[in-house]
Each structure stands twice: as C-alpha cells, then as structure tokens.
Design an enzyme around this catalytic site. Structure first.
Site, short mmCIF file in Angstrom:
data_model
loop_
_atom_site.label_atom_id
_atom_site.label_comp_id
_atom_site.label_asym_id
_atom_site.label_seq_id
_atom_site.Cartn_x
_atom_site.Cartn_y
_atom_site.Cartn_z
N SER A 186 0.82 -1.20 0.00
CA SER A 186 0.00 0.00 0.00
C SER A 186 0.86 1.26 0.00
O SER A 186 1.96 1.29 0.56
CB SER A 186 -0.90 0.01 1.24
N TYR B 250 -2.54 5.49 -4.09
CA TYR B 250 -3.52 6.53 -3.81
C TYR B 250 -3.00 7.80 -4.46
O TYR B 250 -1.85 8.18 -4.24
CB TYR B 250 -3.65 6.78 -2.31
N THR C 172 -6.18 2.84 -6.71
CA THR C 172 -7.37 2.82 -5.87
C THR C 172 -8.18 4.09 -6.08
O THR C 172 -7.65 5.20 -5.94
CB THR C 172 -6.98 2.67 -4.38
N LYS D 127 -8.78 -0.38 -8.75
CA LYS D 127 -9.31 -1.00 -7.54
C LYS D 127 -10.39 -0.10 -6.93
O LYS D 127 -10.16 1.07 -6.68
CB LYS D 127 -8.20 -1.23 -6.51
N HIS E 56 -13.74 -1.48 -0.73
CA HIS E 56 -12.69 -1.12 0.22
C HIS E 56 -12.89 -1.84 1.56
O HIS E 56 -12.63 -1.28 2.63
CB HIS E 56 -12.65 0.39 0.44
#
Length: 424
Positions: free
Chosen positions: A135, A166, A192, A282, A306
């Site tokens: 992540s 992100y 994402t 995603k 999520h």
C-alpha cells in the site's frame, strides 16, 4: 449385552498421549483451523485500537456484514464421480503466475498490527507463490519489500509484488512513488479510486486511534493482558511509513489531508500512460464504471468496496460479479475482494467469473496471531480450503469452475427505480 472388565492390552491402543508442545506460538497456530480461529487469537493478543482498525469498517459496518453474508448465502452444486486425486490451483493472473487464486491485498499501517508488518506478508506470499500488494500507506519501503521477496524467492526468480497507488494532492510525490515501484521491479499498479475522502470509521474515532498509537491511560490499561505486543512495539524500530513522514493525528485526518478528491477518468488515463506494467483499477462498484474502465484499456479491475471501510451500504462486490463478468468477458481481468474469509468464498468467486481474489483482513488476522508464521498459517488454511472445495465440487482446475457450480441465494431484493431497470 455382555460386559467385561477392560484389560490393559485392550486399553493401550486407546491411550494416546499427545506430545507436549513447548513453542506456544506454533501450538496456537496449529490449533487454528479457520481464519475465524486466527481472528480470535489476534483479538486476544492485539490492543483494542490496533485490532479494531483492522477488524472494523465504516459507520454501522453494514457493507462489510453484507459482503460476508453474500458468501454465506451461496449454494454449491457438486459434480460427482470425477477423478479429483490431483487438483491444480495455479493460473496466470495479470501476466504472471500465481500458485493460488488469491493475492495479499494492500493494507496500510501494517506494522501497527504486528511489528513484522509487510515484510512478514511479502515473505509468506513469496514462499506460497502468490502476489503481494504494498500500500501507499504501508510501513515498509518499496525497496525493503522487494528485497525481502528476493531473499525468499527461488533461484532465478524474485516473486511478484504489486504497488497500490492513492493519488495525492501532491501529484509529483505520488508519481515519484510509482517511479520507485517500477524501478524496484513491481509488475502491477493497483490504482485505488474509492477514497476521495476518508470513510467514517467510528471504531477508530471511539478508540482515539492515532498514528502511531499513543500511550494514554486507556492504552496502558489495555496493554496489561497483551504485554508481548507492547514489548515488540516499544523495542523495535519506531513506526514509519513508506511514503510520508511521521504523523501524530488520527487516521481519518491523515487521509483527508492527503487524498485528492478531484481525481477523474482523465487522471486515470494519464496514470496508465506513466506505468510500464499492468494497470488495475481497484474500487469499481458499478457495471457502468466497469465498462468505462475497460474502454479506457486498463488490464484489470478489482470489484471492491474497500472492505466496507469507505461508503457504508455500498454494493456487495460478490453480487456485482456475475453481471460484470458477463459484460467484460475475456477482455479485462476481473479480481474481487471484500468479505472473503475462507477458501470456499474464493472458489465461489472464481466460479462466477473472477480471475483471482485479494485477501486483506484474513492475512492481517494471521499476522496479528503469530507474525510471519501466522501469515503462513492463514495462506495454508485458505489454500487447503480451496483445494478441498474444488475436489468436493469435482473440479480438477480453476478453469473447470463455472457458474453452474454456484447459486447466489438472495436475502434482499432491490426495488426498481423509476425509469430504470434493476441493475446489480
């Protein structure tokens, strides 16, 4: 019925004394037969704030509950008299091999749950031959994760790492991470798209959850029955992040300060042009958005809400799967997450059209229960359940699984909206 006094020679075969197990961690992990068992161990061993950050979801947590209920509400249709002495759980996913039909999902602040964090996850994933996702909010660097995988991977290989992006308000900083991931050998970018702002994660607010965890009277009291967690936390390298400096506020404040709510399809197209490998979106939650992503030419989509951590009452990804699979066919790979707690859940998703799945909480429960060995145990449990379910369904390979193996039973029927057909 004739009765007799039992003889010693008759009792001897029945008196099997189990050898003592002095390694308590190994013993408790061996006793865990399901992901639910690992969750219970994790809850006993992890302070409430860290456990609830993993276990919780947004607001009333309906999205998560419904996602798990959707997997419970399936009926399998086994085919009998098949030779299933051997089953093949491997397949090509996003251009590379995966020994099992699941990958480790990207999770933020992972060392907060247990100090071995992402490095434990990537080593376990590499041993198992499945992809590991790092992540943007991870607590190990892009390079550290790649190096840990290389140390475990068989000679001539390096395992598979995916990087989850992100998009921040600071675009240059975001793309610097993407460049680092490409240089480190990550083969897939997970963009994402369901976090324009942070969801209302009420457990975290009620627990006063901060990054890193703060020593308050409440946390000190909570630490008394969990000394091992606090000893590990206080005697290892301070919690830091792969992509940002230390932060002293709440998780929600951090996310809201960083994430860019203006990101749109134009930005997605631009990001796709920057990445040399596979690009996956995603957080897709409607059939229309799945179509638009496919038209944009991405390599895959992940049906996900999520983990129920953003919009409560969001669509259940597993319910959406059949319609998206029918629409996209073989043009775009479909992956799925949210609510997966067993290998049977994974098999059901594959049967209804997913190319693979991702597991987040299931992996973290293992991590909290026993560090790297706990992640190994979680992967073993899921893999064994996948193979057993396939055998009981009469399927030798993942490609043999199809919609005829699964019926989705429904509890809630949507009402038609004015001027619109019902669309799941």
């Amino acid at each position: 019925m004739r009765r007799q006094v039992p003889k010693v020679r008759d009792l001897a075969p029945l008196m099997r004394v189990r050898a003592p197990r002095f390694d308590r961690r190994t013993a408790r992990l061996e006793d865990a037969q399901t992901i639910g068992d690992l969750r219970r161990i994790a809850q006993r061993r992890t302070p409430r704030a860290a456990f609830d950050y993993t276990d919780g979801a947004a607001e009333a947590e309906l999205s998560l509950a419904r996602a798990r209920q959707a997997f419970a509400d399936i009926e399998f249709h086994p085919q009998i008299l098949r030779d299933v002495a051997e089953v093949d759980t491997a397949r090509t996913v996003l251009g590379g091999p995966s020994a099992l039909p699941f990958a480790i999902a990207p999770t933020g602040f992972t060392r907060m749950m247990q100090t071995e964090g992402e490095l434990a996850g990537v080593r376990a994933a590499t041993r198992a031959g499945i992809p590991f996702s790092l992540s943007t909010m991870g607590t190990a660097s892009i390079e550290e994760v790649a190096s840990a995988a290389s140390d475990i991977a068989p000679a001539g290989t390096r395992g598979r790492q995916w990087f989850q992006l992100y998009m921040w308000r600071d675009r240059d900083r975001s793309m610097a991470l993407v460049d680092r991931a490409a240089k480190a050998g990550y083969d897939t970018l997970l963009v994402t798209v369901d976090v324009p702002v942070a969801g209302a994660r009420l457990r975290d607010k009620r627990n006063g959850m901060t990054i890193p965890p703060a020593l308050t009277l409440r946390t000190i009291i909570d630490a008394v029955p969990r000394p091992h967690w606090w000893i590990d936390f206080l005697t290892t390298e301070p919690l830091s992040f792969a992509s940002l400096d230390r932060w002293s506020g709440t998780v929600g404040e951090l996310l809201d300060s960083m994430f860019d709510p203006t990101v749109d399809y134009t930005d997605l197209a631009w990001i796709t042009e920057q990445w040399p490998g596979k690009v996956v979106v995603k957080g897709v939650q409607t059939l229309e958005d799945a179509r638009r992503c496919a038209e944009l030419g991405v390599d895959g989509i992940i049906l996900s809400n999520h983990g129920g951590r953003q919009l409560d009452r969001a669509p259940v990804p597993f319910h959406l799967l059949p319609a998206v699979a029918a629409e996209l066919g073989d043009s775009t790979e479909i992956l799925l997450d949210t609510g997966i707690m067993s290998g049977a859940d994974i098999v059901a998703a594959i049967a209804l059209g997913a190319r693979s799945t991702l597991v987040g909480r299931a992996y973290l429960y293992g991590l909290m229960a026993g560090g790297e060995a706990g992640v190994d145990r979680a992967i073993t449990i899921l893999g064994d359940e996948v193979r057993r379910t396939m055998r009981l369904l009469g399927a030798n390979s993942l490609d043999e699984l199809g919609p005829g193996h699964v019926t989705q039973l429904t509890r809630m029927q949507p009402l038609p909206r004015p001027g619109q057909e019902v669309r799941r």
